[in-house]
Scaffold this active site. Structure first.
Site, mmCIF file in Angstrom:
data_model
loop_
_atom_site.group_PDB
_atom_site.id
_atom_site.type_symbol
_atom_site.label_atom_id
_atom_site.label_comp_id
_atom_site.label_asym_id
_atom_site.label_seq_id
_atom_site.Cartn_x
_atom_site.Cartn_y
_atom_site.Cartn_z
ATOM 1 C CG ASP A 25 -2.214 0.691 1.131
ATOM 2 O OD1 ASP A 25 -2.125 1.357 0.135
ATOM 3 O OD2 ASP A 25 -2.724 1.259 2.213
ATOM 4 N N GLY A 26 0.336 2.224 -0.719
ATOM 5 C CA GLY A 26 0.997 3.528 -0.477
ATOM 6 C C GLY A 26 1.512 3.965 -1.752
ATOM 7 C CG HIS A 42 -0.195 1.848 -9.240
ATOM 8 N ND1 HIS A 42 -0.542 1.744 -8.027
ATOM 9 C CD2 HIS A 42 -1.540 2.827 -9.743
ATOM 10 C CE1 HIS A 42 -1.791 2.348 -7.713
ATOM 11 N NE2 HIS A 42 -2.251 3.081 -8.477
ATOM 12 C CB THR A 71 -13.251 -7.447 -4.581
ATOM 13 O OG1 THR A 71 -12.560 -8.604 -4.206
ATOM 14 C CG2 THR A 71 -14.492 -7.624 -5.471
ATOM 15 C CD1 TRP A 74 -13.018 -5.632 -8.871
ATOM 16 C CD2 TRP A 74 -12.102 -4.777 -11.120
ATOM 17 N NE1 TRP A 74 -12.196 -6.541 -9.538
ATOM 18 C CE2 TRP A 74 -11.604 -5.898 -10.790
ATOM 19 C CE3 TRP A 74 -11.987 -3.784 -12.038
ATOM 20 C CZ2 TRP A 74 -10.990 -6.601 -11.710
ATOM 21 C CZ3 TRP A 74 -11.124 -4.461 -12.996
ATOM 22 C CH2 TRP A 74 -10.734 -5.860 -12.828
ATOM 23 C CG LEU A 136 8.989 -17.461 -3.348
ATOM 24 C CD1 LEU A 136 9.102 -17.273 -1.855
ATOM 25 C CD2 LEU A 136 9.165 -15.886 -4.150
HETATM 26 C C1 IPE Z 1 -5.439 -2.658 -0.014
HETATM 27 O O1 IPE Z 1 -5.159 -1.236 -0.346
HETATM 28 C C2 IPE Z 1 -5.359 -3.421 -1.416
HETATM 29 C C3 IPE Z 1 -4.150 -3.585 -1.832
HETATM 30 C C4 IPE Z 1 -3.150 -3.357 -1.486
HETATM 31 C C5 IPE Z 1 -4.224 -4.205 -3.172
HETATM 32 P P1 IPE Z 1 -6.130 -0.303 -0.369
HETATM 33 O O2 IPE Z 1 -5.550 1.199 -0.422
HETATM 34 O O3 IPE Z 1 -7.407 -0.663 -1.419
HETATM 35 O O4 IPE Z 1 -7.043 -0.361 0.849
HETATM 36 P P2 IPE Z 1 -7.835 1.038 1.831
HETATM 37 O O5 IPE Z 1 -8.837 1.476 1.015
HETATM 38 O O6 IPE Z 1 -6.817 1.970 2.300
HETATM 39 O O7 IPE Z 1 -8.500 0.075 3.038
HETATM 40 C C1 IPE Z 2 -1.703 0.520 -3.440
HETATM 41 O O1 IPE Z 2 -1.234 1.534 -3.416
HETATM 42 C C2 IPE Z 2 -1.996 -0.371 -4.873
HETATM 43 C C3 IPE Z 2 -3.156 -0.835 -4.913
HETATM 44 C C4 IPE Z 2 -3.952 -0.639 -3.812
HETATM 45 C C5 IPE Z 2 -3.829 -1.302 -6.295
HETATM 46 P P1 IPE Z 2 -2.557 2.649 -3.397
HETATM 47 O O2 IPE Z 2 -2.925 2.847 -4.694
HETATM 48 O O3 IPE Z 2 -3.859 2.151 -2.489
HETATM 49 O O4 IPE Z 2 -1.897 3.918 -2.946
HETATM 50 P P2 IPE Z 2 -2.463 4.926 -1.674
HETATM 51 O O5 IPE Z 2 -2.985 4.014 -0.502
HETATM 52 O O6 IPE Z 2 -3.507 5.654 -2.367
HETATM 53 O O7 IPE Z 2 -1.449 5.731 -1.384
HETATM 54 MG MG MG Z 3 -4.012 2.478 -0.655
#
Ligand code: IPE
Ligand code: IPE
Ligand code: MG
Length: 252
Positions: A25-26, A42, A71, A74, A136
């Site tokens: 995430d992030g 990304h 999910t 989307w 792995l």
């Molecule tokens: C969780 O991250 C899903 C993935 C890392 C693929 P999100 O960014 O979608 O989660 P929330 O919305 O902060 O809970």
């Molecule tokens: C994680 O990064 C990737 C996916 C959830 C697909 P984010 O796109 O959620 O990035 P933030 O959380 O908005 O920084």
């Molecule tokens: Mg996120």
């Protein structure tokens, strides 16, 4: 500490986690802090994926599960979804040979019904081309929802009951586990979530019942093998009691 020193520490301790799962995430925040479009985050995140796969092999991890797309994702703007799917496809096409050479077996777990046919084809290719990789097992969770996984497993079981292949009394934890996407894989020992969010966001709800959690503030594109190794070192110091008291032997 340098990553080589952390790795030496992991080896010295022994018993690395068998299965590590990561909520990556992030990416968006990483890009926004640089005044870049979210998709640049990304793209940068792909490099971290490569680091973590290599680091996992070095540390002796058997299964690495990466949450790539939920999910719920989307519901993001279609421009972001398209970019994410495009990058995913690119990653898969670019990395297949390398992963095969590294002896990594790739599995893609999730509901792929909404995924476009070109990406689905790429997914099929990477899974067939890496079959038998023994260093792995890499699970890429795409269009995955922990709750849907459970509901689907219940539906499968109900169908077996209706066909009289099973009876309701047969249902137990093992029978349910065998009907999840993760059938046959041990539960994660360690779950890492990057970007400092303290939630599980519908990830592997059943499988993380006794998983050790590691929340790190690093944004996913900045996550390196050093971060992976320090999370593992921290894990090795944990006292996993599974409901028992300290010092009791865990029958595993
Ligand atoms: C969780 O991250 C899903 C993935 C890392 C693929 P999100 O960014 O979608 O989660 P929330 O919305 O902060 O809970
Ligand atoms: C994680 O990064 C990737 C996916 C959830 C697909 P984010 O796109 O959620 O990035 P933030 O959380 O908005 O920084
Ligand atoms: Mg996120």
């Amino acid at each position: 500490m340098k990553s080589s020193e952390l790795l030496a520490k992991i080896k010295l301790h022994g018993k690395p986690p068998r299965h590590v799962a990561i909520i990556m995430d992030g990416n968006g925040r990483w890009a926004e802090s640089r005044n870049l479009p979210r998709t640049a985050g990304h793209r940068a995140g792909m490099e971290a994926v490569r680091e973590v796969i290599e680091g996992s092999i070095e540390a002796g991890i058997e299964v690495l599960t990466l949450f790539a797309f939920s999910t719920e994702n989307w519901q993001r703007p279609s421009i972001e979804i398209n970019a994410l799917m495009g990058l995913l496809r690119l990653y898969i096409q670019k990395e297949t040979d390398r992963l095969r050479r590294m002896d990594v077996e790739v599995h893609v777990l999730g509901d792929l019904s909404n995924v476009d046919s070109t990406t689905r084809k790429a997914i099929k290719d990477i899974t067939t081309e890496t079959v038998g990789g023994s260093k792995l097992r890499l699970n890429l969770m795409i269009s995955y929802s922990g709750r849907k996984d459970l509901v689907e497993a219940c539906r499968l079981f109900a169908e077996e009951v209706s066909k009289q292949e099973m009876s309701p009394e047969d249902l137990n934890e093992e029978i349910l586990s065998e009907r999840l996407y993760t059938a046959g894989i041990s539960d994660p020992d360690l779950l890492i979530r990057t970007s400092g969010e303290f939630r599980v966001s519908n990830f592997m709800l059943w499988q993380i019942a006794y998983t050790e959690l590691s929340i790190v503030f690093t944004l996913w594109p900045d996550f390196s093998r050093k971060d992976l190794f320090s999370a593992i070192c921290d894990y090795q110091l944990r006292d996993r009691r599974f409901g028992r008291i300290a010092g009791q032997r865990i029958p595993r």
